[in-house]
Scaffold this motif. Structure first.
Motif, PDB file in Angstrom:
ATOM      1  N   GLU A 100       0.874  -1.165   0.000  1.00 18.95           N
ATOM      2  CA  GLU A 100       0.000   0.000   0.000  1.00 18.95           C
ATOM      3  C   GLU A 100       0.913   1.218   0.000  1.00 18.95           C
ATOM      4  OE1 GLU A 100      -2.900  -0.408   3.100  1.00 18.95           O
ATOM      5  OE2 GLU A 100      -3.413  -2.424   2.432  1.00 18.95           O
ATOM      6  N   LEU A 101       0.874   1.999  -1.082  1.00 20.59           N
ATOM      7  CA  LEU A 101       1.845   3.067  -1.306  1.00 20.59           C
ATOM      8  C   LEU A 101       1.163   4.427  -1.425  1.00 20.59           C
ATOM      9  CD1 LEU A 101       3.884   1.205  -4.050  1.00 20.59           C
ATOM     10  CD2 LEU A 101       4.427   1.360  -1.623  1.00 20.59           C
ATOM     11  N   ILE A 102       1.874   5.462  -0.968  1.00 19.93           N
ATOM     12  CA  ILE A 102       1.445   6.840  -1.126  1.00 19.93           C
ATOM     13  C   ILE A 102       2.588   7.578  -1.828  1.00 19.93           C
ATOM     14  CG2 ILE A 102       0.755   8.964   0.039  1.00 19.93           C
ATOM     15  CD1 ILE A 102      -0.197   7.147   2.385  1.00 19.93           C
ATOM     16  N   PHE A 103       2.308   8.135  -3.001  1.00 17.72           N
ATOM     17  CA  PHE A 103       3.305   8.827  -3.807  1.00 17.72           C
ATOM     18  C   PHE A 103       3.244  10.323  -3.551  1.00 17.72           C
ATOM     19  CE2 PHE A 103       2.553   4.855  -5.912  1.00 17.72           C
ATOM     20  CZ  PHE A 103       3.805   4.464  -6.326  1.00 17.72           C
ATOM     21  N   ASN A 104       4.431  10.950  -3.469  1.00 13.39           N
ATOM     22  CA  ASN A 104       4.532  12.387  -3.249  1.00 13.39           C
ATOM     23  C   ASN A 104       5.679  12.912  -4.092  1.00 13.39           C
ATOM     24  OD1 ASN A 104       4.472  14.980  -2.293  1.00 13.39           O
ATOM     25  ND2 ASN A 104       5.124  14.477  -0.221  1.00 13.39           N
ATOM     26  N   GLU A 105       5.373  13.518  -5.215  1.00 16.82           N
ATOM     27  CA  GLU A 105       6.350  14.027  -6.174  1.00 16.82           C
ATOM     28  C   GLU A 105       7.340  12.934  -6.569  1.00 16.82           C
ATOM     29  OE1 GLU A 105       7.967  17.800  -5.145  1.00 16.82           O
ATOM     30  OE2 GLU A 105       6.017  18.598  -4.551  1.00 16.82           O
ATOM     31  N   ASN A 106       8.588  13.007  -6.121  1.00 18.77           N
ATOM     32  CA  ASN A 106       9.612  12.036  -6.543  1.00 18.77           C
ATOM     33  C   ASN A 106       9.909  10.970  -5.500  1.00 18.77           C
ATOM     34  OD1 ASN A 106       9.999  13.319  -9.023  1.00 18.77           O
ATOM     35  ND2 ASN A 106      11.387  14.791  -8.099  1.00 18.77           N
ATOM     36  N   SER A 107       9.013  10.754  -4.535  1.00 17.80           N
ATOM     37  CA  SER A 107       9.247   9.743  -3.510  1.00 17.80           C
ATOM     38  C   SER A 107       7.936   9.042  -3.168  1.00 17.80           C
ATOM     39  CB  SER A 107       9.837  10.393  -2.255  1.00 17.80           C
ATOM     40  OG  SER A 107       8.906  11.277  -1.683  1.00 17.80           O
ATOM     41  N   PHE A 108       8.046   7.993  -2.375  1.00 10.79           N
ATOM     42  CA  PHE A 108       6.853   7.302  -1.914  1.00 10.79           C
ATOM     43  C   PHE A 108       7.108   6.703  -0.535  1.00 10.79           C
ATOM     44  CE2 PHE A 108       9.221   4.048  -4.176  1.00 10.79           C
ATOM     45  CZ  PHE A 108       9.109   2.933  -3.372  1.00 10.79           C
ATOM     46  N   THR A 109       6.019   6.455   0.194  1.00  4.95           N
ATOM     47  CA  THR A 109       6.054   5.771   1.479  1.00  4.95           C
ATOM     48  C   THR A 109       4.970   4.720   1.470  1.00  4.95           C
ATOM     49  OG1 THR A 109       4.546   7.356   2.492  1.00  4.95           O
ATOM     50  CG2 THR A 109       6.897   7.775   2.765  1.00  4.95           C
ATOM     51  N   GLY A 110       5.021   3.801   2.413  1.00  2.10           N
ATOM     52  CA  GLY A 110       3.954   2.810   2.486  1.00  2.10           C
ATOM     53  C   GLY A 110       4.357   1.599   3.291  1.00  2.10           C
ATOM     54  N   THR A 111       3.527   0.571   3.168  1.00  2.00           N
ATOM     55  CA  THR A 111       3.771  -0.689   3.855  1.00  2.00           C
ATOM     56  C   THR A 111       3.747  -1.832   2.858  1.00  2.00           C
ATOM     57  OG1 THR A 111       1.424  -0.977   4.310  1.00  2.00           O
ATOM     58  CG2 THR A 111       2.728   0.085   6.027  1.00  2.00           C
ATOM     59  N   SER A 112       4.463  -2.876   3.198  1.00  2.00           N
ATOM     60  CA  SER A 112       4.520  -4.068   2.369  1.00  2.00           C
ATOM     61  C   SER A 112       4.278  -5.279   3.255  1.00  2.00           C
ATOM     62  CB  SER A 112       5.889  -4.174   1.692  1.00  2.00           C
ATOM     63  OG  SER A 112       5.982  -5.382   0.984  1.00  2.00           O
ATOM     64  N   ARG A 113       3.452  -6.200   2.773  1.00  2.00           N
ATOM     65  CA  ARG A 113       3.209  -7.452   3.486  1.00  2.00           C
ATOM     66  C   ARG A 113       3.433  -8.599   2.519  1.00  2.00           C
ATOM     67  NH1 ARG A 113      -1.626  -4.520   4.673  1.00  2.00           N
ATOM     68  NH2 ARG A 113      -1.385  -3.474   6.665  1.00  2.00           N
ATOM     69  N   ASP A 114       4.049  -9.665   3.032  1.00  3.66           N
ATOM     70  CA  ASP A 114       4.186 -10.859   2.200  1.00  3.66           C
ATOM     71  C   ASP A 114       3.820 -12.080   3.029  1.00  3.66           C
ATOM     72  OD1 ASP A 114       6.696 -12.076   3.364  1.00  3.66           O
ATOM     73  OD2 ASP A 114       7.566 -10.208   2.642  1.00  3.66           O
ATOM     74  N   SER A 115       3.596 -13.197   2.357  1.00  2.00           N
ATOM     75  CA  SER A 115       3.095 -14.388   3.020  1.00  2.00           C
ATOM     76  C   SER A 115       4.137 -15.048   3.925  1.00  2.00           C
ATOM     77  CB  SER A 115       2.588 -15.388   1.984  1.00  2.00           C
ATOM     78  OG  SER A 115       3.615 -15.751   1.088  1.00  2.00           O
ATOM     79  N   GLU A 116       5.385 -14.603   3.906  1.00  2.00           N
ATOM     80  CA  GLU A 116       6.404 -15.185   4.771  1.00  2.00           C
ATOM     81  C   GLU A 116       6.721 -14.309   5.977  1.00  2.00           C
ATOM     82  OE1 GLU A 116       9.855 -16.566   2.758  1.00  2.00           O
ATOM     83  OE2 GLU A 116       8.731 -18.050   1.666  1.00  2.00           O
ATOM     84  N   SER A 117       6.060 -13.174   6.111  1.00  2.00           N
ATOM     85  CA  SER A 117       6.350 -12.302   7.256  1.00  2.00           C
ATOM     86  C   SER A 117       5.271 -12.378   8.301  1.00  2.00           C
ATOM     87  CB  SER A 117       6.522 -10.858   6.803  1.00  2.00           C
ATOM     88  OG  SER A 117       5.329 -10.376   6.242  1.00  2.00           O
TER      89      SER A 117
END
Length: 51
Positions: free
Chosen positions: A34-51
């Motif tokens: 789930e990402l939030i873009f702001n001009e030339n950068s982004f922040t967010g969270t990542s989930r995978d089935s092994e974490s």
């Protein structure tokens, strides 16, 4: 690339080689970001089935 929506959900998978000496099949891991873009950068969270 033109960002149309500043909040995006990306879903997919990545693969990596098995550490099993008897198998040459890659392991597949699903992920969701789930990402939030702001001009030339982004922040967010990542989930995978092994974490």
């Amino acid at each position: 690339m033109k960002i149309v929506d500043h909040k995006q959900t990306w879903e997919g998978f990545f693969t990596y080689p098995s550490d099993d000496d008897y198998s040459d099949q890659d392991l597949e891991v699903t992920l969701k970001m789930e990402l939030i873009f702001n001009e030339n950068s982004f922040t967010g969270t990542s989930r995978d089935s092994e974490s």
